[in-house]
Design an enzyme around this catalytic site. Sequence first.
Site, mmCIF file in Angstrom:
data_model
loop_
_atom_site.group_PDB
_atom_site.id
_atom_site.type_symbol
_atom_site.label_atom_id
_atom_site.label_comp_id
_atom_site.label_asym_id
_atom_site.label_seq_id
_atom_site.Cartn_x
_atom_site.Cartn_y
_atom_site.Cartn_z
ATOM 1 N N THR A 52 -9.236 24.765 26.403
ATOM 2 C CA THR A 52 -7.771 25.430 26.442
ATOM 3 C C THR A 52 -6.846 24.853 27.314
ATOM 4 O O THR A 52 -5.424 24.272 27.122
ATOM 5 C CB THR A 52 -7.996 26.687 26.501
ATOM 6 O OG1 THR A 52 -9.040 27.220 25.365
ATOM 7 C CG2 THR A 52 -6.479 27.466 26.342
ATOM 8 N N LYS A 53 -7.371 24.510 28.305
ATOM 9 C CA LYS A 53 -6.689 23.699 29.673
ATOM 10 C C LYS A 53 -6.196 22.315 29.241
ATOM 11 O O LYS A 53 -5.185 22.043 29.610
ATOM 12 C CB LYS A 53 -7.343 23.994 31.017
ATOM 13 C CG LYS A 53 -7.113 25.542 31.570
ATOM 14 C CD LYS A 53 -7.982 25.576 32.683
ATOM 15 C CE LYS A 53 -8.036 26.951 33.118
ATOM 16 N NZ LYS A 53 -9.284 27.730 33.649
ATOM 17 N N ILE A 54 -7.294 21.862 28.887
ATOM 18 C CA ILE A 54 -6.896 20.373 28.212
ATOM 19 C C ILE A 54 -5.950 20.215 27.309
ATOM 20 O O ILE A 54 -4.963 19.465 27.433
ATOM 21 C CB ILE A 54 -8.417 19.683 27.761
ATOM 22 C CG1 ILE A 54 -9.046 19.392 28.814
ATOM 23 C CG2 ILE A 54 -7.952 18.345 27.010
ATOM 24 C CD1 ILE A 54 -10.584 19.229 28.539
ATOM 25 N N ILE A 76 -2.653 20.760 29.135
ATOM 26 C CA ILE A 76 -2.363 19.446 29.706
ATOM 27 C C ILE A 76 -1.859 18.355 28.908
ATOM 28 O O ILE A 76 -0.624 17.717 29.237
ATOM 29 C CB ILE A 76 -3.692 18.929 30.635
ATOM 30 C CG1 ILE A 76 -3.777 19.884 31.672
ATOM 31 C CG2 ILE A 76 -3.374 17.378 31.238
ATOM 32 C CD1 ILE A 76 -5.373 19.663 32.301
#
Length: 71
Positions: free
Chosen positions: A57-59, A62
């Site tokens: 999810t963070k990727i 980003i």
Amino acid sequence: MTNEQLQVLEEKERKAGDIYRERAYHNAIRSISIYPKQITSGEEARKLKGVGNSISTKIDEILKTGTCSQQ
């Protein structure tokens, strides 16, 4: 670019003393580094060893915004 942002998060967790999250970021960074193609989505990264739902999810964030709100 993704690995650089994940390294910032890894360092944040190291400074906070959370060795488990630090290790999770480290493992994800290592898997992404040896992946022969550029990661284009969190879903693609999720297929790699060491990349779970939270990191994928963070990727996605980003890749979409160039940064992560967790930094």
